[in-house]
Design an enzyme around this catalytic site. Structure first.
Site, PDB file in Angstrom:
ATOM      1  N   ASP A 305      -8.322  95.661  31.091  1.00 44.28           N
ATOM      2  CA  ASP A 305      -8.651  94.828  29.934  1.00 44.28           C
ATOM      3  C   ASP A 305      -9.523  95.653  28.993  1.00 44.28           C
ATOM      4  O   ASP A 305     -10.045  96.704  29.372  1.00 44.28           O
ATOM      5  CB  ASP A 305      -9.388  93.580  30.432  1.00 44.28           C
ATOM      6  CG  ASP A 305      -9.837  92.693  29.302  1.00 44.28           C
ATOM      7  OD1 ASP A 305      -9.083  92.516  28.343  1.00 44.28           O
ATOM      8  OD2 ASP A 305     -10.977  92.193  29.374  1.00 44.28           O
ATOM      9  N   LYS A 306      -9.685  95.192  27.755  1.00 46.53           N
ATOM     10  CA  LYS A 306     -10.519  95.921  26.793  1.00 46.53           C
ATOM     11  C   LYS A 306     -11.903  95.286  26.652  1.00 46.53           C
ATOM     12  O   LYS A 306     -12.907  95.848  27.051  1.00 46.53           O
ATOM     13  CB  LYS A 306      -9.841  95.984  25.424  1.00 46.53           C
ATOM     14  CG  LYS A 306     -10.665  96.737  24.376  1.00 46.53           C
ATOM     15  CD  LYS A 306     -10.111  96.556  22.992  1.00 46.53           C
ATOM     16  CE  LYS A 306     -10.372  95.163  22.450  1.00 46.53           C
ATOM     17  NZ  LYS A 306     -11.799  94.890  22.190  1.00 46.53           N
ATOM     18  N   GLU A 407     -18.010  89.720  13.112  1.00 42.27           N
ATOM     19  CA  GLU A 407     -18.405  88.959  11.935  1.00 42.27           C
ATOM     20  C   GLU A 407     -19.898  88.642  11.986  1.00 42.27           C
ATOM     21  O   GLU A 407     -20.595  88.686  10.976  1.00 42.27           O
ATOM     22  CB  GLU A 407     -17.590  87.669  11.833  1.00 42.27           C
ATOM     23  CG  GLU A 407     -17.788  86.970  10.495  1.00 42.27           C
ATOM     24  CD  GLU A 407     -16.790  85.841  10.271  1.00 42.27           C
ATOM     25  OE1 GLU A 407     -16.467  85.159  11.262  1.00 42.27           O
ATOM     26  OE2 GLU A 407     -16.360  85.640   9.131  1.00 42.27           O
ATOM     27  N   LYS A 643       0.177  89.970  30.889  1.00 37.69           N
ATOM     28  CA  LYS A 643      -0.509  91.072  31.564  1.00 37.69           C
ATOM     29  C   LYS A 643       0.012  91.223  32.988  1.00 37.69           C
ATOM     30  O   LYS A 643       0.298  92.337  33.445  1.00 37.69           O
ATOM     31  CB  LYS A 643      -2.019  90.818  31.588  1.00 37.69           C
ATOM     32  CG  LYS A 643      -2.717  90.904  30.241  1.00 37.69           C
ATOM     33  CD  LYS A 643      -4.221  90.686  30.398  1.00 37.69           C
ATOM     34  CE  LYS A 643      -4.942  90.796  29.073  1.00 37.69           C
ATOM     35  NZ  LYS A 643      -6.408  90.633  29.204  1.00 37.69           N
ATOM     36  N   ASP A 663     -12.733  91.586  33.409  1.00 40.73           N
ATOM     37  CA  ASP A 663     -13.997  90.881  33.592  1.00 40.73           C
ATOM     38  C   ASP A 663     -13.906  89.397  33.293  1.00 40.73           C
ATOM     39  O   ASP A 663     -14.857  88.661  33.557  1.00 40.73           O
ATOM     40  CB  ASP A 663     -15.069  91.487  32.683  1.00 40.73           C
ATOM     41  CG  ASP A 663     -14.854  91.145  31.223  1.00 40.73           C
ATOM     42  OD1 ASP A 663     -13.697  91.224  30.771  1.00 40.73           O
ATOM     43  OD2 ASP A 663     -15.829  90.806  30.542  1.00 40.73           O
ATOM     44  N   ASP A 667      -8.049  87.651  32.887  1.00 38.91           N
ATOM     45  CA  ASP A 667      -7.587  88.841  33.608  1.00 38.91           C
ATOM     46  C   ASP A 667      -7.200  88.535  35.050  1.00 38.91           C
ATOM     47  O   ASP A 667      -6.751  89.421  35.773  1.00 38.91           O
ATOM     48  CB  ASP A 667      -8.681  89.924  33.608  1.00 38.91           C
ATOM     49  CG  ASP A 667      -9.104  90.306  32.208  1.00 38.91           C
ATOM     50  OD1 ASP A 667      -8.217  90.460  31.358  1.00 38.91           O
ATOM     51  OD2 ASP A 667     -10.314  90.435  31.958  1.00 38.91           O
TER      52      ASP A 667
END
Length: 1032
Positions: A305-306, A407, A643, A663, A667
């Site tokens: 994952d990112k 943001e 995924k 995390d 996921d």
């Protein structure tokens, strides 16, 4: 169909409750399910079959308890370990289920709801709400999914739509499966081969027994009469099953329990590793599954994952370009800044500044405070063009609740530079500009979506001036600028080209004419209430007004990587591990992180993108083929279920060991789908950790988990299996050679007590010492040379060829260990002239030679000696001689005459010099060829392990690898720094986040201590933070 506050009606439909379950067993199902799982192992089923054979007296020459006791012991040990693992899962389930409402929630007051059945579509929801006889449409915007966090509010009303296993998150999580390592799968194949080999040997023995009985057996019937009805053919049949029992040690029952002990020990080493402990959160590494440790040494593909895994999900305002001038400088991965002045900018002049904000370019502050109009307009835009909600519980203590962290970072930057966003209503935005309060009238919000890649606001200033402020992806904004901005656009573009992979935005504005705005507002209202093609009509109006804008500049925001991520990825790449990033983020964001993580590099010229939306199987295979030819793969805009499907695609067609790391709750599905699942205990809860096989706090610990613990675990397991099969095949094949001298009568060559103790006492601890503590090189050399990892990926240490070599080695050793003692004792007499060539003396000599040789082989296989290894080996040898002299003593014979018939054998045999010379000669003939072969192999074809070990012997211990400064990338990687989901423009322009009337609240909320009852100010309702694919 659901009714709010009508429990009996809802229960009548039999919907799932809100409890989730990750455990495998219950009190009632544990025994049958666990026994079923254990007897799925062919070896355990085989020993159960042997136990049944041993109950037949015409077949068995060994007592039934010699198999029953070890089998029960092995099953009990495995059952206790499995029960302990499942108890921990039950505890985790109770911890999750005892939380307050954690389900898919529809935010409402009181109503009846009809909706679609449970499904795994995170981005879709269809239903209707009936209230006061009126029917309203429901969509996904009204849903609060399980796993999301409701912030910035003290209460809400909601109706649980889907609970427990029916929630969309759990529908995406996949099923828990029994994971088996590739070694386990190989063992099942080898056990089948061993069964075939065993059947072949037993068939040979049975056939030869039939010939022997026909030709020689009749000569022995005078003193060994046959039972009635037993002829040569029946004797041959019974001999076959007798040899099945005698030769069963080719698959020893202690093999699997020894493997479980080794895996358990390796799991403890992971838990105890202080170098994988994260003190900031007091989080150690944890092996949550104790059966997969050696699989860590064979990983070929990593799926990561990112957000929160590679990054900290913390955004920082690093650089900007204003009116053609660049400010700020992106620091390298040591945290060093490249500006002339390294000191942090002092914002003490601003009472409302965020003390956590850090910036290192003093010239920008000077420009703002000097009243430079372009600079002030730049930060004015940042303070107005957003959908952030402010929270100010105490005077001057502002907290921003943002749709996305980037943001929030931009609004915080404007705040520190003197343009403080203070509050908002549906019609106004209040900003403190350089200490002066200014209220802007908010006329319209042109919201962000993934196609527009920009957002705009139209405001009226205190002087009545109408202005459109716009920010978005630079590729989108630059093509909508007024031609007069060409020169400034070139300067800004040059600054964007050296943005070092940061998430960039271009900023522009446009002054609007009053009459045009009045006409545009009327057309915007008509489009917003259109029943057909509403979105298309609004997009046309947005395109019309967002043209001929004036460029202000650009921002660069960094999504901070976790410490050591680029170095970890670089190390894993050197180990030939393919890393795929699977993220719900848009392409630009994922691509930026790819460059920041050193997955994408400047020298990669052929970077291309594949975009498709199809379910055709042949295209899936084409995608896999194309992706596997790439050095780096990044999959964008994927749902949790997708995924898992990517992981399963690689597992199915590449036949490689996979690892998934993440995390968040989104996921879980890929963590369960991969061979190894790793959870990072980060900011998105513990759902990933609870579903994982291993967990820790930082991504950088992955390289130590794989390159050190994984590699060691794989080497230890392979050495254990090779040595275990060697010692047991050698032990068993001596029975085969002895059959030619005992009429193929299933007579054992050893003493029965030696057979019982060989695997359980004499050789158990030394092989465990080898398998628990072995290291070819230490951890620093392992990390210094990641190439050491590649043999595990190719199964080089233990495979079918290695097993065949092991069997051939055992055949050679068993020939030496049988025929050298036989030849040395044939027609031999003692020093006093008495005969020594009896069965008992030969059995003692053969088993002693065997034990010495297998220990010598252990010495050759061990690279890393500890005090425990030494103790296990020498203590086992001592125990063997102690037990032998005790059991062969006259005292034991007098007490248990039938059980210990070898009285005096040890004393009479081991005091003869020729016996010890035979032991020495047998050992020498078994060990010398092995030493010679390994020496020649190292000289002619040294492996990477041989080279590193030789280097380690010559050089000092390497220092820990320093963190290198990654080469600065000179390329343009801009991306729209907002959430890829629909923005919240409609929310901030509506009345929904404000308080309702006092009487209305009393009717809906009857808690008298509520701040709502007390009519305390409530300025907004919550918005959720950015989440990947609308789920954190």
């Amino acid at each position: 169909r659901l009714r709010a506050n009508d429990r009996s009606f809802n229960l009548s439909h039999g919907y799932a409750n809100n409890a989730i379950r990750t455990s495998k067993y219950s009190i009632f199902t544990f025994l049958p399910l666990n026994l079923f799982e254990q007897f799925r192992r062919l070896a355990n089923a085989y020993f159960l079959f042997l136990l049944i054979l041993q109950l037949i007296p015409q077949i068995s020459s060994l007592s039934w308890f010699t198999t029953a006791v070890p089998l029960v012991f092995v099953l009990s040990i495995s059952a206790v370990k499995d029960a302990n693992d499942d108890i921990n899962r039950h505890k985790c389930d109770r911890q999750v289920n005892n939380r307050k409402v954690d389900a898919d929630l529809l935010l409402l007051s009181s109503s009846e709801v009809r909706c679609e059945p449970p499904n795994n579509r995170l981005d879709k929801f269809k239903g209707t709400l009936t209230m006061n006889d009126d029917i309203y449409a429901l969509d996904n915007d009204k849903m609060l999914l399980r796993g999301c966090t409701l912030r910035n509010t003290e209460w809400c009303f909601g109706l649980v739509i889907f609970g427990g296993p029916d929630t969309k998150l759990m529908q995406n999580s996949g099923k828990s499966v029994f994971k088996r390592t590739s070694i386990d799968h190989l063992m099942n194949i080898l056990v089948l081969c061993i069964f075939g080999f065993l059947g072949f040997m037993c068939a040979i023995m049975a056939i030869l027994n039939a010939f022997w009985e026909a030709s020689e057996g009749s000569l022995f019937t005078v003193f060994l009469p046959r039972e009635a009805g037993i002829d040569a053919h029946l004797s041959s049949f019974l001999t076959f099953w007798s040899y099945v029992i005698i030769l069963n040690t080719v698959v020893p029952i202690s093999l699997y329990v020894s493997m479980e002990v080794i895996r358990l020990g390796n799991s403890f080493f992971i838990n105890w590793d202080r170098k994988m402990y994260y003190p900031k959160n007091d989080t150690p590494a944890q092996a949550r599954t104790t059966t997969l440790s050696e699989e860590l040494g064979q990983i070929k593909y990593i799926f990561s994952d990112k957000t929160g895994t590679l990054t900290q999900n913390i955004m920082t305002f690093n650089k900007c370009s204003i009116n053609g001038k660049a400010y700020g400088e992106h620091g390298n991965y040591r945290g060093e800044r490249k500006t002339d002045d390294y000191s942090r900018v002092d914002f003490s002049w601003n009472n409302l500044a965020d003390p956590k904000f850090s910036f290192h370019d003093h010239s920008l502050v000077e420009m703002v405070r000097s009243g430079n109009p372009e600079t002030q307009e730049f930060f004015r835009l940042l303070s107005l063009c957003h959908t952030v909600m402010p929270e100010e519980k105490k005077e001057g203590e502002l907290n921003y609740q943002a749709q996305s962290p980037d943001e929030g970072a931009l609004v915080t930057a404007a705040r520190n530079f003197g343009f403080v966003f203070r509050s908002r209503t549906p019609e106004t935005i209040t900003v403190i500009e350089m200490g002066k309060q200014v209220i802007y009238k908010l006329l319209a919000v042109l919201d962000f979506n993934n196609v527009r890649k920009r957002m705009s606001v139209i405001v009226r200033g205190p002087e009545g001036k109408l202005t459109l402020y716009c920010k978005g992806a630079d590729t989108i904004i630059l093509e909508r600028l007024d031609p007069s901005c060409n020169k400034l656009m070139k300067l800004t573009t040059n600054h964007l080209n050296v943005s070092d992979g940061l998430r960039t935005l271009a900023l522009a504005y446009k002054d609007l004419d009053e009459s045009y705005m009045k006409d545009w507002t009327q057309r915007h209202h008509e489009a917003s209430i259109a029943m057909e093609e509403r979105e298309e009509k609004l997009d046309e109006l947005y395109e019309e007004i967002e043209k001929d804008m004036m460029l202000l500049g650009a921002t660069a925001v960094e999504d901070k990587l976790q410490d050591g991520v680029p170095q970890t990825i670089e190390q894993l790449a050197k180990a030939d591990i393919k890393i795929w990033v699977l993220t719900g983020d848009k392409q630009e964001t994922a691509e930026n992180i790819g460059y920041s993580c050193n997955m994408l590099r400047e020298e990669m010229k052929d970077v291309f993108f594949v975009s498709a939306n199809t379910a055709e199987g042949n295209l899936r295979l084409e995608l896999l083929r194309t992706a596997c030819m790439c050095q780096t793969v990044i999959c964008c805009r994927v749902t949790p279920l997708q995924k898992a499907q990517v992981v399963q695609l690689v597992k199915k067609y590449k036949q490689a060991v996979t690892l998934a790391i993440g995390d968040g709750a989104n996921d879980v599905s890929m963590i369960k789908a991969a061979h190894i699942g790793v959870g990072i205990s980060g900011q998105e809860g513990m759902q990933a950790v609870l579903s994982s096989d291993f967990s820790f706090a930082q991504f950088r610990y992955l390289q130590r988990l794989l390159l050190v613990h994984g590699r060691w675990s794989y080497i230890r397991m392979c050495k254990f299996l090779g040595y275990f099969f060697y010692k047991n095949f050698t032990f068993t094949l001596m029975h085969f050679w002895y059959a030619f001298f005992c009429g193929f009568s299933a007579q054992t060559v050893y003493d029965e007590w030696f057979i019982t103790f060989y695997n359980t006492i004499y050789t158990a601890l030394p092989v465990l010492g080898l398998s628990l503590f072995e290291q070819d090189v230490n951890d620093r050399w392992s990390l210094q040379h990641p190439q050491l990892y590649t043999p595990g990926q190719k199964n080089q240490y233990f495979n079918k060829k290695a097993f065949v070599r092991c069997v051939m080695h055992s055949c050679y050793s068993s020939l030496i260990l049988f025929f050298i003692p036989w030849a040395s004792m044939h027609d031999t007499v003692r020093d006093d002239g008495k005969d020594i060539a009896d069965y008992q003396s030969f059995a003692l000599l053969a088993q002693t030679c065997l034990l010495i040789v297998v220990f010598a082989q252990l010495f050759l296989d061990t690279y890393y000696w500890t005090a425990i290894n030494q103790l296990f080996v020498w203590a086992s040898i001592a125990v063997y001689f102690a037990i032998t002299f005790t059991m062969y003593s006259s005292g034991m014979f007098l007490i248990f005459t039938s059980a210990f018939p070898f009285t005096g054998t040890a004393r009479n045999s081991l005091n003869q010099p020729n016996v010890w010379l035979t032991i020495f000669l047998s050992s020498l003939l078994c060990v010398l060829p092995v030493v010679a072969f390994r020496f020649i192999l190292i000289q002619l074809r040294p492996t990477i392990n041989d080279e590193v070990r030789a280097k380690a012997r010559k050089e000092a211990l390497p220092a820990p690898a320093p963190r290198r400064t990654l080469k600065k990338r000179i390329t343009r990687r801009s991306g729209y720094a907002f959430s890829h989901s629909q923005g919240y423009g409609a929310l901030v322009m509506s009345q929904k986040f404000l308080l309702k009337g006092h009487m209305r609240r009393l009717a809906l909320f009857d808690h008298r201590d509520s701040p709502m009852v007390q009519n305390q100010p409530q300025h907004y309702r919550t918005i959720t933070e950015e989440s990947e694919s609308q789920s954190p």
